[in-house]
Design an enzyme around this catalytic site. Structure first.
Site, PDB file in Angstrom:
ATOM      1  N   GLY A 138       0.762  -1.255  -0.231  1.00  0.00           N
ATOM      2  CA  GLY A 138      -0.092   0.028  -0.182  1.00  0.00           C
ATOM      3  C   GLY A 138       0.943   1.333   0.006  1.00  0.00           C
ATOM      4  N   CYS A 139      -0.003   2.279   0.375  1.00  0.00           N
ATOM      5  CA  CYS A 139       0.675   3.845   0.275  1.00  0.00           C
ATOM      6  C   CYS A 139       1.938   3.964   1.049  1.00  0.00           C
ATOM      7  CB  CYS A 139      -0.166   4.724   0.935  1.00  0.00           C
ATOM      8  SG  CYS A 139      -1.866   4.807   0.091  1.00  0.00           S
ATOM      9  N   ASN A 140       2.308   3.199   2.204  1.00  0.00           N
ATOM     10  CA  ASN A 140       3.504   3.314   3.071  1.00  0.00           C
ATOM     11  C   ASN A 140       4.636   2.597   2.243  1.00  0.00           C
ATOM     12  OD1 ASN A 140       1.370   1.297   4.137  1.00  0.00           O
ATOM     13  ND2 ASN A 140       3.489   0.262   4.484  1.00  0.00           N
ATOM     14  N   ALA A 141       4.537   1.625   1.197  1.00  0.00           N
ATOM     15  CA  ALA A 141       5.211   0.697   0.874  1.00  0.00           C
ATOM     16  C   ALA A 141       6.604   1.345   0.491  1.00  0.00           C
ATOM     17  CB  ALA A 141       4.836  -0.067  -0.238  1.00  0.00           C
ATOM     18  N   MET A 340       2.103   6.665   5.072  1.00  0.00           N
ATOM     19  CA  MET A 340       1.009   5.759   5.919  1.00  0.00           C
ATOM     20  C   MET A 340       0.187   5.081   4.921  1.00  0.00           C
ATOM     21  SD  MET A 340       1.446   9.475   5.912  1.00  0.00           S
ATOM     22  CE  MET A 340       0.019  10.376   5.812  1.00  0.00           C
TER      23      MET A 340
END
Lengths: 353, 249
Positions: A138-141, A340
């Protein structure tokens, strides 16, 4: 003096050719419900780059099956991924064959072999290039990936590590005119970002930040707050965003940021540049008011959100790229990068120019 | 804290006092004072247990504003020097303490500006407020941004363009001052008592939302408020309030 820490030497970004304003997307799909239209306009986003199918005979883009969405993910990824890589490598005088470690992140399509293999064939990476595909974080990756990328660079001084975030979020859309899917469909955009990392350069003249360290934080009570569900009506993966996400993240952000800074004996006031993931307006508000950041601190986070929406794993590199274009960064400046995403996770990294 | 040359710093329990002190120089603001103020901020943010910080001036003056001694008319004037001042002012405005200006004498230019960023302003009958900058050919810092919020645009234009020397009664009437008293120490003690228990996070967030109130779209401000309110209600101060409410119900 040659640096002894891995450095982020170059960034390249790319988006699909077509940009849609929020109104254009609404009109394209004949979305008339006031609540949905209002949602598209309430989130600070003006428009996004998207891969949307051409409208059919009824004037509406045909609904895509999960299989078609997966094909679109690969096709789009093979367009914007290579562009971002070229834009990252060209200014450094490098070609794909010069890359020794390739890390590719995506959350918007599942495939085997991974995107890294497809990129190798498409772009002429060497067949002995070491690879890592990170799928589904996801976005934190972006920072989960940068951690091994930087560590690989540290362990292989002078060798080139390349991280590529490729997200075709439009391949994860479900159109069923519900609030649940509209939250996702109004927020995420398509984009790819590549970052070149190398350690222990003999040439220390290049003005590039050293990557000093990472700190992670997972909020297990909010494990389900961001997740893929299988939608058995439309037979597609459907992404879900809980409305309390900004608050989970806001409360926890100071914990992980201060843990990172404490390790280096720094206070938040010593940080000249904050590179925060463009998650959405509310989550950016939460970061501002919990970390005591100003609107100026998050100007690039907000402008990337405004112009392109949430680009998932690559968003923070788009913000970093805009910061570098500004020309205000000085040698010795510290920066904190924060991403995040699902987990719920907050990932952080400390950099210094 | 390192040695200070332009001001004195005292701390007794919950009360810290910063006294601007450049004898014979009207407590004017120079680069050394900006650096001293930064050192005080470091201490207040990192190490101090004080809840209230009082800013006052020695020698019968609050501050006569910027010291032109740091400027050389033969040289290109460095705009970043002005920015250093604005940065320290913002830092004082955001301190994790409640701040009070005690004005006993003239507060000119930067001195006036310093008073404007405090949470409360108390003055003696000897206080005066004056922004002479425009008459001298330059600008009174970000007082251009803050003053109108206190007094309204019309009065602010008059104060900048006509440069009147405001006495304490007029300053009180305009909203620049919160209180005028012959006995400043008594007034200060009463003001401090009126701050109540001082929940630092709630104070900082309330102050920030107020400071942003004249320049944020309502929808943006609402989002900001919700983020700030969520942070407030997760602090122990509010959780304790809830517990007490439950016990007394």
């Amino acid at each position: 003096m040659p640096g002894t820490r891995p450095r982020l030497l170059s960034i390249g970004t790319a988006n699909p050719p077509r940009w849609y304003s929020q109104d254009e997307v609404l009109d394209l799909y004949h979305t008339t419900q006031p609540a949905l239209r209002s949602l598209f306009h309430s989130g600070h986003i003006r428009g996004r780059f998207l891969y949307l199918p051409e409208p059919g005979p009824d004037g509406i883009p045909p609904l895509e099956t999960q299989g078609e969405l997966l094909d679109k993910h690969l096709k789009g990824a093979m367009e914007i991924g290579p562009l971002a890589i070229e834009r990252c490598l060209e200014p450094m005088g490098l070609r794909p064959a010069d890359i020794d470690y390739l890390v590719v992140l995506t959350t918007t399509g599942f495939l085997a072999p991974g995107l890294s293999a497809h990129l190798c064939r498409r772009m002429g990476f060497r067949d002995d290039c070491a690879r890592l595909d990170v799928v589904g974080m996801g976005c934190n990756a972006g920072l989960n990936g940068l951690n091994p990328t930087a560590n690989w660079a540290l362990a292989h001084p002078g060798h080139n590590a390349l991280q590529v975030c490729i997200e075709v979020c439009s391949a994860a859309y479900v159109y069923d005119h519900t609030m649940r899917t509209a939250v996702v469909n109004s927020l995420f955009g398509d984009g790819a970002a590549a970052a070149l990392v190398r350690c222990c350069d003999t040439d220390s003249r290049a003005f590039a930040p050293e990557i000093l360290g990472f700190e992670s934080h997972i909020i297990l009570e909010a494990l389900e707050a961001m997740r893929y569900d299988w939608d058995s009506v439309s037979h597609k993966f459907s992404f879900f965003l809980a409305r309390d996400i900004p608050y989970f993240i806001g409360v926890n952000a100071p914990i992980v940021v201060d843990r990172l800074l404490d390790r280096f004996g720094l206070k938040r006031r010593h940080i000249a540049h904050w590179i925060v993931h463009s998650g959405g307006k509310k989550v950016i508000d939460a970061m501002e008011y919990n970390l005591d950041l100003t609107a100026h601190d998050v100007r690039h986070t907000l402008s990337v959100l405004r112009d392109m929406g949430n680009l998932s794993s690559g968003s923070f590199l788009f913000s970093l790229s805009r910061l570098l274009d500004e020309g205000v960064v000085k040698r010795g400046d510290y920066g904190v990068m924060i991403t995040m995403g699902p987990g719920t996770s907050i990932e952080t990294a400390l950099i210094r120019w | 804290m390192r040695e200070l040359t332009t001001l004195t710093y005292e701390e007794h329990g919950p009360l810290a006092t910063v006294t601007l002190n450049r004898p014979g120089q009207g407590n004017r603001i120079n680069i050394a004072m900006i650096q001293d103020l930064a050192a005080v901020c470091d201490h207040l943010e990192d190490a101090s247990e004080a809840r209230v910080v009082v800013f006052r001036g020695a020698n019968g003056v609050f501050s006569e504003g910027i010291d032109f001694g740091d400027f050389d008319p033969g040289k290109l004037i460095d705009i970043h020097g002005f920015n250093k001042w604005e940065k320290i002012v913002v830092r004082l405005e955001r301190l994790p303490k409640v701040t009070v200006a005690l004005v006993d004498g003239p507060a000119l230019g930067g001195g006036f500006q310093l008073a404007l960023v405090m949470d409360q302003r108390l003055a003696s009958p000897r206080a005066t407020f004056h922004l002479p900058e425009v008459h001298l050919g330059f600008l009174p810092g970000m007082a251009t941004f803050r003053l109108a919020k206190y007094v309204g645009l019309g009065h602010a234009k008059r104060i900048l363009l006509c440069a009147p020397v405001l006495g304490p009664e007029e300053a009180l009437r305009l909203g620049i001052l919160d209180r005028v008293s012959e006995d400043l120490d008594q007034a200060l003690a009463e003001t401090i008592a009126s701050f109540g228990p001082i929940h630092t996070v709630a104070v900082q967030l309330a102050r920030r939302l107020l400071n942003e109130s004249f320049c944020t779209q309502f929808e943006d401000a609402l989002g900001n408020f919700l983020a700030a309110q969520h942070r407030s209600v997760t602090q122990t101060a509010f959780l304790d309030t809830l517990k007490r409410a439950r016990e007394t119900r």
